[in-house]
Design an enzyme around this catalytic site. Sequence first.
Site, short mmCIF file in Angstrom:
data_model
loop_
_atom_site.label_atom_id
_atom_site.label_comp_id
_atom_site.label_asym_id
_atom_site.label_seq_id
_atom_site.Cartn_x
_atom_site.Cartn_y
_atom_site.Cartn_z
N TYR A 141 -21.93 24.20 -14.82
CA TYR A 141 -21.98 22.85 -14.91
C TYR A 141 -23.11 22.41 -15.63
O TYR A 141 -23.28 21.15 -16.21
CB TYR A 141 -21.97 22.12 -13.46
CG TYR A 141 -20.62 22.07 -12.97
CD1 TYR A 141 -19.68 22.86 -12.90
CD2 TYR A 141 -20.29 20.47 -12.55
CE1 TYR A 141 -18.51 22.58 -12.08
CE2 TYR A 141 -18.77 20.43 -12.20
CZ TYR A 141 -18.04 21.47 -11.74
OH TYR A 141 -16.86 21.03 -11.26
N LYS A 191 -16.73 36.38 -8.33
CA LYS A 191 -15.95 37.07 -8.98
C LYS A 191 -16.79 38.15 -9.77
O LYS A 191 -17.24 38.64 -10.78
CB LYS A 191 -15.53 36.18 -10.38
CG LYS A 191 -14.88 36.75 -11.28
CD LYS A 191 -13.29 37.12 -10.78
CE LYS A 191 -12.35 37.68 -11.86
NZ LYS A 191 -11.11 37.90 -11.25
N ASP A 247 -15.59 23.87 -6.39
CA ASP A 247 -14.99 22.64 -6.89
C ASP A 247 -13.30 22.64 -6.80
O ASP A 247 -12.58 22.06 -6.18
CB ASP A 247 -15.15 22.15 -8.50
CG ASP A 247 -14.41 21.10 -8.84
OD1 ASP A 247 -14.27 19.94 -8.13
OD2 ASP A 247 -13.90 21.05 -9.99
N ASP A 251 -10.47 21.35 -3.86
CA ASP A 251 -9.18 20.68 -3.96
C ASP A 251 -7.95 21.34 -3.32
O ASP A 251 -7.25 20.71 -2.71
CB ASP A 251 -9.07 20.40 -5.58
CG ASP A 251 -9.42 18.84 -5.99
OD1 ASP A 251 -10.63 18.66 -5.43
OD2 ASP A 251 -8.81 18.35 -6.78
C1 IPM Z 1 -15.81 16.66 -7.72
C2 IPM Z 1 -15.67 16.23 -9.08
C3 IPM Z 1 -16.78 16.37 -10.01
C4 IPM Z 1 -17.18 17.91 -10.24
C5 IPM Z 1 -16.49 15.99 -11.60
C6 IPM Z 1 -15.95 14.56 -11.49
C7 IPM Z 1 -17.95 15.95 -12.26
O1 IPM Z 1 -14.51 16.87 -9.48
O2 IPM Z 1 -17.00 15.99 -7.22
O3 IPM Z 1 -15.40 17.36 -6.98
O4 IPM Z 1 -16.53 18.55 -10.79
O5 IPM Z 1 -18.13 18.24 -9.35
MN MN Z 2 -13.53 18.05 -8.15
#
Ligand code: IPM
Ligand code: MN
Length: 360
Positions: A141, A191, A247, A251
Amino acid sequence: MIKKITTLPGDGIGPEIVESGKAVLQVIADLYGHQFEFQEGLIGGAAIDATGVPLPDETIERCQSSDACLLGAVGGPKWDQQPPHLRPEKGLLAIRQALNLYANLRPVQALDALIEESTLKPEVVSGVDVLIVRELTGGIYFGEPRERRTIDGEEGVVDTLVYKKSEIERLLHRAFQFAEIRGKHVTSVDKANVLESSRMWRECANEVATHYPSVTLEHMLVDNAAMQLIRQPKQFDVLVTENLFGDILSDEASMITGSLGMLPSASLNGTAFGLYEPVHGSAPDIAGLNQANPLATIASTAMLLRYSFGLLEEADCIEQAINQVLLKGYRTADLTNANAISTEEMTKAVIKEIKVAIHS
Ligand code: IPM
Ligand code: MN
Ligand code: NAD
């Protein structure tokens, strides 16, 4: 207790859900005799529209001069064609970096009331309680260079994954410390069969583990971890991993709870200060419709009270109220196909439960 809270509504559903979180915090303040002073800051697309940049200096200063921040979400189609440094998401990355918020806690709990709402089988999700500890200020990132460039005479691109050992170690220490007071098991996800960064991560995990003899450490490759989260999520207690893997896996893990709209987070820097936000994004598809699930943000306010203010009873009170409204069958549209209630109705329902709990 007197505390300053900076709210950062951002874009899309951000303003709606931050309004919910603020209302819950205000009720807690009133009922428990605290004083929370709110101020607002611009971030993301809203900041770009107002000031030309995704994170004005004034926003950083407001956050620095407060005890905690509550953020909604940033981003949306309106700003998707912006150059990289002028994208809304850059504002979020920049505030995390400016405040050194390296430890991102993303708890994934399957509430009994929502077992049927998960897309997974009840016996798979029932009882799941995983704490994802995501590294938040390093990795791919933030590494440099990140650019388009000519490679072998054709159009190409470079992103760079960088970690200092100290950045990996401090995050792993946090993960082990949480494991000590939870299920005493850490799964470190990497990984290491491909990435040098993951091989160093694994070495660090092995070394840090020696400081926590009561905690068991397991290494897992990220592709397998993605599968195991769906196959048998109850095997996880603390799952610690680098920025990008965390990240994606969070999700994915959110669906264990029934909806991405349920997952809160805390971003910490080792002091009492923290920035709290739902895991989900700005949900442009439902922005402004009073449909968003505010519970991820409301649960984030509970984390704020617990981790930044040490108000454990108040935090528990919010979490129990969330549980109660769900047990009573209240559902926003992300959790049901029938009889969905609005963002505001869900917020009111939680506030009512908080009041009932305190007056009983
Ligand atoms: C999160 C989001 C962010 C990330 C993006 C919007 C920069 O997906 O907070 O999970 O990838 O960290
Ligand atoms: Mn995210
Ligand atoms: P998203 O999380 O915004 O939405 C994914 C899906 O989940 C959508 O269908 C959305 O309607 C639904 N959803 C998300 N939160 C919900 C809630 N509280 N209640 C009900 N439904 C909800 O992810 P996306 O669509 O990939 O991204 C949209 C924008 O958000 C992008 O600009 C992205 O960069 C940004 N984003 C921001 C953050 C953040 O600010 N922390 C996080 C992720 C994505």
